[in-house]
Design a protein around this motif. Structure first.
Motif, PDB file in Angstrom:
ATOM      1  N   LYS A   1       0.462  -1.411   0.272  1.00 13.01           N
ATOM      2  CA  LYS A   1       0.423   0.002  -0.441  1.00 13.01           C
ATOM      3  C   LYS A   1       0.917   1.082   0.335  1.00 13.01           C
ATOM      4  N   SER A   2       1.857   1.023   1.042  1.00 16.15           N
ATOM      5  CA  SER A   2       2.242   2.533   1.265  1.00 16.15           C
ATOM      6  C   SER A   2       4.292   1.819   1.172  1.00 16.15           C
ATOM      7  N   ASP A   3       5.077   2.664   0.899  1.00 16.65           N
ATOM      8  CA  ASP A   3       6.199   2.543   0.621  1.00 16.65           C
ATOM      9  C   ASP A   3       7.035   3.093   2.580  1.00 16.65           C
ATOM     10  N   PRO A   4       7.848   1.919   2.972  1.00 14.30           N
ATOM     11  CA  PRO A   4       8.618   2.360   3.994  1.00 14.30           C
ATOM     12  C   PRO A   4       8.604   4.125   4.267  1.00 14.30           C
ATOM     13  N   ALA A   5       8.363   4.742   6.022  1.00 13.41           N
ATOM     14  CA  ALA A   5       8.257   6.065   5.498  1.00 13.41           C
ATOM     15  C   ALA A   5       9.601   6.653   5.740  1.00 13.41           C
ATOM     16  N   GLY A   6      10.800   6.072   6.199  1.00 10.35           N
ATOM     17  CA  GLY A   6      12.241   6.896   5.782  1.00 10.35           C
ATOM     18  C   GLY A   6      13.420   5.491   5.800  1.00 10.35           C
ATOM     19  N   ASP A   7      14.621   5.849   5.523  1.00  8.16           N
ATOM     20  CA  ASP A   7      15.386   5.097   4.587  1.00  8.16           C
ATOM     21  C   ASP A   7      15.917   4.116   5.829  1.00  8.16           C
ATOM     22  N   ASP A   8      15.100   4.396   7.147  1.00  6.59           N
ATOM     23  CA  ASP A   8      15.521   3.904   8.497  1.00  6.59           C
ATOM     24  C   ASP A   8      14.706   2.477   8.712  1.00  6.59           C
ATOM     25  N   GLU A   9      13.789   2.560   7.526  1.00 13.48           N
ATOM     26  CA  GLU A   9      12.460   1.515   7.942  1.00 13.48           C
ATOM     27  C   GLU A   9      12.826   0.340   6.929  1.00 13.48           C
ATOM     28  N   TRP A  10      13.592   0.750   6.233  1.00 12.56           N
ATOM     29  CA  TRP A  10      14.071  -0.173   4.607  1.00 12.56           C
ATOM     30  C   TRP A  10      14.365  -1.151   4.877  1.00 12.56           C
ATOM     31  N   PRO A  11      15.808  -1.092   5.871  1.00 13.05           N
ATOM     32  CA  PRO A  11      16.041  -2.650   6.222  1.00 13.05           C
ATOM     33  C   PRO A  11      14.882  -3.418   7.839  1.00 13.05           C
ATOM     34  N   LEU A  12      13.913  -2.911   7.583  1.00 14.06           N
ATOM     35  CA  LEU A  12      13.198  -3.488   8.962  1.00 14.06           C
ATOM     36  C   LEU A  12      12.391  -4.030   8.057  1.00 14.06           C
ATOM     37  N   LEU A  13      11.890  -3.801   6.599  1.00 10.53           N
ATOM     38  CA  LEU A  13      11.021  -4.457   6.309  1.00 10.53           C
ATOM     39  C   LEU A  13      11.588  -5.759   5.554  1.00 10.53           C
ATOM     40  N   GLU A  14      13.099  -5.337   5.451  1.00  8.46           N
ATOM     41  CA  GLU A  14      13.795  -6.350   4.183  1.00  8.46           C
ATOM     42  C   GLU A  14      13.279  -7.909   5.415  1.00  8.46           C
ATOM     43  N   ARG A  15      13.694  -7.679   6.504  1.00  7.10           N
ATOM     44  CA  ARG A  15      13.539  -8.358   7.776  1.00  7.10           C
ATOM     45  C   ARG A  15      11.899  -8.874   7.876  1.00  7.10           C
ATOM     46  N   ALA A  16      11.877  -7.852   8.027  1.00  7.71           N
ATOM     47  CA  ALA A  16      10.511  -8.321   7.740  1.00  7.71           C
ATOM     48  C   ALA A  16       9.859  -9.455   7.000  1.00  7.71           C
ATOM     49  N   LEU A  17      10.294  -9.091   5.885  1.00 10.51           N
ATOM     50  CA  LEU A  17       9.935 -10.660   4.417  1.00 10.51           C
ATOM     51  C   LEU A  17      10.940 -11.670   5.192  1.00 10.51           C
ATOM     52  N   VAL A  18      11.828 -11.836   5.742  1.00 12.00           N
ATOM     53  CA  VAL A  18      12.123 -13.222   5.747  1.00 12.00           C
ATOM     54  C   VAL A  18      12.091 -13.366   7.181  1.00 12.00           C
ATOM     55  N   GLN A  19      11.430 -12.935   8.267  1.00 11.17           N
ATOM     56  CA  GLN A  19      10.832 -13.431   8.908  1.00 11.17           C
ATOM     57  C   GLN A  19       9.243 -13.799   8.527  1.00 11.17           C
ATOM     58  N   LEU A  20       9.070 -13.167   8.364  1.00  9.91           N
ATOM     59  CA  LEU A  20       7.347 -13.548   7.243  1.00  9.91           C
ATOM     60  C   LEU A  20       7.800 -15.464   6.612  1.00  9.91           C
ATOM     61  N   LYS A  21       8.849 -15.595   5.624  1.00  7.00           N
ATOM     62  CA  LYS A  21       9.257 -16.494   5.265  1.00  7.00           C
ATOM     63  C   LYS A  21       9.309 -17.619   5.808  1.00  7.00           C
ATOM     64  N   THR A  22       9.725 -17.173   7.176  1.00  8.19           N
ATOM     65  CA  THR A  22      10.445 -18.188   7.772  1.00  8.19           C
ATOM     66  C   THR A  22       8.954 -18.610   8.666  1.00  8.19           C
ATOM     67  N   ALA A  23       7.899 -18.277   9.315  1.00  6.74           N
ATOM     68  CA  ALA A  23       6.673 -18.616   9.243  1.00  6.74           C
ATOM     69  C   ALA A  23       6.113 -18.962   8.424  1.00  6.74           C
ATOM     70  N   ARG A  24       5.849 -18.592   7.474  1.00  6.36           N
ATOM     71  CA  ARG A  24       5.060 -18.861   6.499  1.00  6.36           C
ATOM     72  C   ARG A  24       5.345 -20.862   6.398  1.00  6.36           C
ATOM     73  N   ASP A  25       6.539 -20.791   5.714  1.00  2.00           N
ATOM     74  CA  ASP A  25       7.273 -22.885   5.989  1.00  2.00           C
ATOM     75  C   ASP A  25       6.946 -23.311   7.335  1.00  2.00           C
ATOM     76  N   HIS A  26       6.412 -22.876   8.185  1.00  2.00           N
ATOM     77  CA  HIS A  26       6.049 -23.355   9.064  1.00  2.00           C
ATOM     78  C   HIS A  26       4.583 -23.843   8.855  1.00  2.00           C
ATOM     79  N   ARG A  27       3.766 -23.837   8.196  1.00  7.85           N
ATOM     80  CA  ARG A  27       2.785 -23.867   7.914  1.00  7.85           C
ATOM     81  C   ARG A  27       2.574 -25.076   6.268  1.00  7.85           C
TER      82      ARG A  27
END
Length: 670
Positions: A373-399
């Protein structure tokens, strides 16, 4: 009588082996039984990845009462549309003539001779608010009509057969000219959704061949609107829920015009075509998002949809894990998102992907489709989003993951291999080339037969004689020739197309279809391959529904062979092919984009890049990679062996002086 599906190779048919319906696979035995017992036939056509097929299976075909009705009054045949696209193509036309709608599951009622007299798609167990009648009442009415109104049944069957015979011949003769391309581009522009990208409204399907066609138009004409269509469409899909942001790849289509809520099945053919489109988009426009999307498709295919050791691409990944879950594997509640992510990453991912307490899924309103829906709010949030995608992939792999159909169909393996060779160049990934060449090697050694052409499944002898398997393989062999410089691949492509000329080409004219195209064009099934009912009806398809049409791909292969070999026979055959379908090309527009791309090849100059030099690392290797990476519509690449590195670029009949360095070649290509 036992269900006869347990020993079938199809995953879709095997999944119905436990049902109380006395299913037959497609074949003479089922028709013979229907004639002997004077019963109508229920024909169900579906696929293992098809959500509504699973719904109808669970609601009706697994219900003992419905099974009793079917077993008493019908002979029942179940067909996997991926295994038998020739059967599906013909019966889709019949049901579309009756109801104005096709799709899967396809539910057709046939005479014992295989003639359709009634049909539809999904029927609910009880009448519903969409106006669909309940399936048991449909069965009772159809059985009654067959017993008591045989003349009416015969009249309906004759009328539908006539329509099917006419509609299967899509040849419409006519000359092609620059106006053909202009008219088709204008039709695509009229269908373009200026707000959200893509074409038309809901449901919204990707049209990657149209995107590639319009990208070439922009390159040639510099018309801003064509670039806008390409950029907005590729961006809209990339940001939408139709793209799997966690695992990569694309779902089959979106049910809404904004690309947010998909039908969750993921198909090999969709992803191969979309991979080409995003690679071209990145190579032509340099948009970083398009490169990330292409990388995501490749990564998903390598992880989920391929067998690297044996050399195969799989067919599809299902939408659901179990009956009725409607995409639960792919979607998230707020609590599921919170549990999967770190405290810092959670608010960023929630905002970017629009995860709310009220989600988009009707069966479970708390479930959210992830869409950008929207980009991360600032440069400091992009690494957090990249980490979130890895964490979501790990969680989904357990389904528990949805089922993957591992059947290696030749046409879709060739399509994905071609896309992987494209990715190997543009993304500079040797792993893509390695797998693609292994797959194509298996197609040649395990699917090809000199007399019968390609089989439909790698490692199986039947079915065989389908045009799509042959022409997609030939196209991928040409890609392998350009990627490697190995002459054997070009020779194989020529061999396959010569067989298509012998077995599929319409020299007699019309082929009985009555479409007005006259001689020329390729039949979808080899002339010596006939079968029960509608299979004896010849077809010359040119619409891209849902995969690139066999005749469109054949035309592209002929155009490339003409440019790669300078052999006049291929140009002559291309001209006859385009004359056969030229009258249909501008009207089809979106649905004839593959053929239109071949028309573009025939009418406009081809870029020919010839690179010579020693094999292995060095200037020649670097120039070869650069030639493969560069975006030029209608481009062929020739790799030759020589003592010194050199490259020339010819556009039409105008050629450059030789250059010896990658920088000099880059300047020429730009």
């Amino acid at each position: 009588m036992p269900n006869l599906l347990a020993t079938e190779p199809s995953a879709y048919l095997k999944s119905a082996a436990h049902q109380p319906v006395h299913w037959h696979p497609w074949g003479d035995a089922a028709f013979a039984r229907a004639r002997a017992e004077d019963k109508p036939i229920l024909l169900d056509i579906g696929a293992v990845w098809c959500h509504w097929c699973h719904v109808m299976d669970g609601e009706s075909y697994e219900d003992a009462g419905v099974a009793d009705l079917l077993n008493a009054d019908f002979v029942c045949i179940k067909v996997d549309r991926d295994e038998r696209p020739d059967v599906d193509a013909r019966y889709q036309r019949a049901v579309q003539a009756l109801s104005g709608q096709g799709g899967w599951p396809l539910t057709a009622f046939l005479t014992p001779e295989g003639e359709v007299f009634y049909g539809g798609t999904y029927f609910p167990p009880e009448p519903n608010h969409y106006g669909r009648p309940g399936f048991p009442s449909v069965l009772r009415q159809v059985a009654g009509i067959y017993r008591q109104q045989r003349d009416k049944v015969a009249e309906h069957a004759r009328a539908i057969r006539k329509h099917v015979a006419e509609s299967l011949d899509e040849a419409r003769s006519g000359d092609v000219s620059p106006a053909t391309l202009e008219r088709a581009a204008a039709e695509m522009a009229r269908a373009f959704d200026v707000r959200y990208g893509g074409f038309g409204t809901a449901p919204k399907f990707p049209h990657p061949a149209a995107v590639q066609f319009l990208l070439a138009r922009w390159h040639d004409t510099h018309e801003d609107w064509a670039r806008e269509v390409v950029e907005k469409t590729l961006t809209g899909m990339a940001r939408g829920g139709i793209r799997d942001h966690v695992g990569g790849g694309f779902h089959r289509y979106a049910v809404d015009e904004r690309w947010i809520v998909p039908h969750f099945e993921k198909m090999a053919y969709d992803n191969s075509e979309l991979l080409h489109a995003y690679l071209d988009g990145y190579a032509a426009l340099g948009t970083p998002l398009f490169k990330r999307v292409a990388q995501g498709i490749v990564d998903w295919v390598l992880e989920v949809l391929s067998d690297g050791e044996r050399g195969a691409f799989y067919t599809s990944q299902d939408a659901d894990v179990r009956f009725g879950d409607d995409g639960d594997y792919w979607t998230w509640t707020v609590d599921e998102l919170r549990e999967a992510l770190s405290e810092k990453a959670f608010p960023v991912a929630r905002r970017v992907f629009d995860v709310e307490e009220q989600g988009e899924m009707h069966h479970n309103p708390r479930k959210n489709v992830l869409w950008w829906k929207s980009d991360p709010a600032g440069d400091d949030e992009w690494p957090l989003l990249e980490r979130a995608l890895v964490q979501l992939k790990t969680a989904r792999d357990h389904r528990t993951a949805p089922f993957v159909d591992t059947t290696p169909y030749v046409n879709w393996n060739a399509m994905m291999a071609a896309a992987f060779l494209h990715a190997g160049a543009v993304l500079d990934r040797r792993d893509c080339n390695t797998l693609a060449l292994r797959v194509l090697g298996r197609i040649w050694t395990e699917a090809w037969d000199e007399e019968g052409g390609m089989s439909h499944v790698i490692g199986r002898t039947e079915p065989r004689g389908l045009l799509e398997d042959n022409v997609h393989a030939a196209a991928a062999f040409l890609d392998a020739f350009e990627a490697t410089g190995d002459e054997a691949w070009r020779t194989r492509a020529i061999t396959v197309m010569q067989q298509c000329r012998r077995a599929h080409w319409d020299d007699a004219g019309g082929g009985g279809g009555g479409g007005g195209g006259g001689g020329g064009g390729f039949f979808d099934v080899a002339r010596d391959r006939t079968g029960a009912a509608y299979l004896a009806t010849p077809a010359k398809p040119v619409q891209d529904t849902p995969t690139p049409s066999g005749n469109g791909v054949a035309a592209l292969v002929l155009a490339r062979l003409a440019a790669l070999t300078d052999d006049a026979q291929w140009r002559g055959l291309l001209d006859r092919q385009l004359a056969t379908f030229g009258g249909a090309a501008p009207q089809l527009a979106l649905y004839g984009a593959t053929l239109l791309r071949a028309v573009d090849w025939a009418l406009n100059p081809v870029t020919r890049v010839e690179v010579s030099g020693v094999r292995g690392p060095g200037a020649a290797c670097d120039m070869h990679l650069l030639a493969l990476q560069a975006y030029r519509p209608r481009k062929i690449v020739i790799r030759a062996t020589a003592d010194r590195p050199g490259a020339t670029v010819c556009v039409g009949t105008t050629c450059s002086l030789p250059v010896a360095t990658p920088d000099a070649l880059r300047a020429l290509l730009s």
